[in-house]
Design a protein around this motif. Structure first.
Motif, mmCIF file in Angstrom:
data_model
loop_
_atom_site.group_PDB
_atom_site.id
_atom_site.type_symbol
_atom_site.label_atom_id
_atom_site.label_comp_id
_atom_site.label_asym_id
_atom_site.label_seq_id
_atom_site.Cartn_x
_atom_site.Cartn_y
_atom_site.Cartn_z
ATOM 1 N N GLU A 40 -14.007 -1.427 78.082
ATOM 2 C CA GLU A 40 -14.727 -2.504 77.415
ATOM 3 C C GLU A 40 -14.974 -2.075 75.985
ATOM 4 O O GLU A 40 -15.461 -0.977 75.718
ATOM 5 C CB GLU A 40 -16.058 -2.768 78.124
ATOM 6 N N PRO A 55 -27.738 -1.843 74.277
ATOM 7 C CA PRO A 55 -28.055 -3.252 74.153
ATOM 8 C C PRO A 55 -28.962 -3.496 72.966
ATOM 9 O O PRO A 55 -29.821 -2.684 72.631
ATOM 10 C CB PRO A 55 -28.780 -3.565 75.474
ATOM 11 N N THR A 68 -31.738 -8.741 84.635
ATOM 12 C CA THR A 68 -30.466 -9.193 85.203
ATOM 13 C C THR A 68 -30.630 -9.427 86.701
ATOM 14 O O THR A 68 -30.798 -8.483 87.476
ATOM 15 C CB THR A 68 -29.370 -8.142 84.949
ATOM 16 N N GLU A 198 -20.661 -2.729 86.633
ATOM 17 C CA GLU A 198 -19.785 -3.726 86.027
ATOM 18 C C GLU A 198 -20.509 -4.985 85.573
ATOM 19 O O GLU A 198 -19.998 -5.699 84.709
ATOM 20 C CB GLU A 198 -18.672 -4.093 87.007
ATOM 21 N N VAL A 199 -21.674 -5.264 86.147
ATOM 22 C CA VAL A 199 -22.365 -6.496 85.743
ATOM 23 C C VAL A 199 -23.162 -6.324 84.459
ATOM 24 O O VAL A 199 -23.633 -7.304 83.881
ATOM 25 C CB VAL A 199 -23.305 -7.013 86.860
ATOM 26 N N VAL A 200 -23.332 -5.089 83.983
ATOM 27 C CA VAL A 200 -24.009 -4.842 82.708
ATOM 28 C C VAL A 200 -23.004 -4.231 81.739
ATOM 29 O O VAL A 200 -21.936 -3.777 82.126
ATOM 30 C CB VAL A 200 -25.218 -3.899 82.891
ATOM 31 N N GLY A 201 -23.334 -4.221 80.477
ATOM 32 C CA GLY A 201 -22.444 -3.634 79.487
ATOM 33 C C GLY A 201 -22.397 -2.122 79.583
ATOM 34 O O GLY A 201 -23.231 -1.492 80.236
ATOM 35 N N SER A 208 -28.705 0.992 84.657
ATOM 36 C CA SER A 208 -28.425 0.229 85.877
ATOM 37 C C SER A 208 -28.287 1.149 87.080
ATOM 38 O O SER A 208 -28.884 0.912 88.139
ATOM 39 C CB SER A 208 -27.146 -0.595 85.685
ATOM 40 N N HIS A 263 -19.365 -7.952 83.193
ATOM 41 C CA HIS A 263 -19.808 -8.068 81.807
ATOM 42 C C HIS A 263 -18.615 -8.140 80.859
ATOM 43 O O HIS A 263 -18.631 -8.871 79.855
ATOM 44 C CB HIS A 263 -20.694 -6.874 81.445
ATOM 45 N N SER A 264 -17.558 -7.413 81.162
ATOM 46 C CA SER A 264 -16.374 -7.416 80.311
ATOM 47 C C SER A 264 -15.714 -8.789 80.282
ATOM 48 O O SER A 264 -15.178 -9.210 79.244
ATOM 49 C CB SER A 264 -15.364 -6.374 80.787
ATOM 50 N N LYS A 266 -17.309 -11.687 80.537
ATOM 51 C CA LYS A 266 -18.140 -12.516 79.665
ATOM 52 C C LYS A 266 -17.915 -12.144 78.206
ATOM 53 O O LYS A 266 -17.893 -13.021 77.321
ATOM 54 C CB LYS A 266 -19.605 -12.341 80.047
ATOM 55 N N ALA A 267 -17.735 -10.853 77.923
ATOM 56 C CA ALA A 267 -17.496 -10.421 76.554
ATOM 57 C C ALA A 267 -16.167 -10.958 76.038
ATOM 58 O O ALA A 267 -16.056 -11.379 74.877
ATOM 59 C CB ALA A 267 -17.517 -8.900 76.473
#
Length: 273
Positions: A40, A55, A68, A198-201, A208, A263-264, A266-267
């Protein structure tokens, strides 16, 4: 029986130390350190330079994690998984001995080796299955891993019921049922943590995983005095009912995440927009 209890602690400790030294020697902090592309891309600051991945929110990485919702659902699922895991690892030997399924501690310990061997096989299969689903998916990559977790948890409940009713006289059947429990248990244990990453950056992965670990080991702590009290007062049938619930409750908790995106993903969408 031959070398005494000390070797039962010393040998695993020495093996763990050797493995840790090897990991420390070869492990690197990021794929880029080994010449691979970034999983990412780091976020850009206002000056156009790549940030450290932290963040930008005022609460920092932990604040982002706590806001989250998928992380909370994963954490509560992890609590149940670790309560199950610690309950099985702590009490299976006593179950085998007290119910006459094993004649002595050595025989019970041999049967319980199936738990870790099954866990090794189950983890590898879960990882391979989830990676295959992720490669085929165009969206909802975390959700594909969650689907594997849900399938494993359903199998885990069935495997535990099988263990509770396996014939007393069949050592092989007992070993195989414990192997199946381990197979179905260690897949979710591995994948829930991966989903949490994976759900966070990339800048919040540590927070996390730390939060998930805190909640998970709270669940593991419940396998001590609470379960021992339950076994003493209500017997082994109650023990198995509680653990079956620990396998089924996460299925309901994870159902909203069956199509969750990483997250990737969405990015990438934000970048394209």
């Amino acid at each position: 029986n031959k070398l005494g209890w000390r070797f039962g602690f010393l040998v695993p400790g020495l093996v763990s130390a050797a493995v840790a030294a090897g990991v420390y020697a070869v492990c690197r902090g990021a794929p880029e350190d080994m010449g691979f592309p970034a999983v990412e891309e780091p976020a850009k600051t206002t000056s156009g330079e790549a940030s450290k991945g932290a963040p930008a929110s005022s609460g920092g990485s932990l604040g982002l994690v706590l806001r989250t919702v998928p992380v909370w659902l994963l954490a509560l699922s992890y609590l149940c998984v670790y309560a199950f895991r610690q309950g099985v690892t702590s009490w299976t030997v006593f179950f085998l001995l007290e119910t006459g399924r094993a004649s002595n501690a050595a025989a019970a310990a041999w049967r319980v080796t199936g738990l870790e061997l099954g866990g090794l096989a189950g983890s590898l299969c879960a990882g391979k299955a989830s990676d295959t689903l992720v490669r085929r998916a165009t969206s909802g990559k975390v959700g594909r891993r969650v689907r594997v977790v849900v399938a494993y948890l359903a199998g885990l409940a069935g495997a535990l019921v099988l263990l509770a009713h396996v014939p007393r006289a069949s050592a092989l059947a007992q070993w195989l049922s414990i192997f199946l429990v381990g197979f179905c248990l260690y897949g979710p244990q591995m994948l829930v943590g991966l989903c949490g990453a994976e759900v966070v950056g990339r800048g919040a992965v540590g927070a996390s995983e730390g939060f998930l670990g805190l909640v998970a080991y709270t669940g593991a702590a419940c396998a001590g005095l609470p379960l021992s009290t339950l076994i003493k007062t209500k017997g082994w049938p109650a023990f198995f009912k509680v653990l079956v619930a620990c396998a089924l409750v996460p299925i309901a908790l994870l159902s909203p995440l069956l199509n969750a995106r990483a997250h990737s993903e969405k990015a990438d969408e934000a970048k394209d927009a």
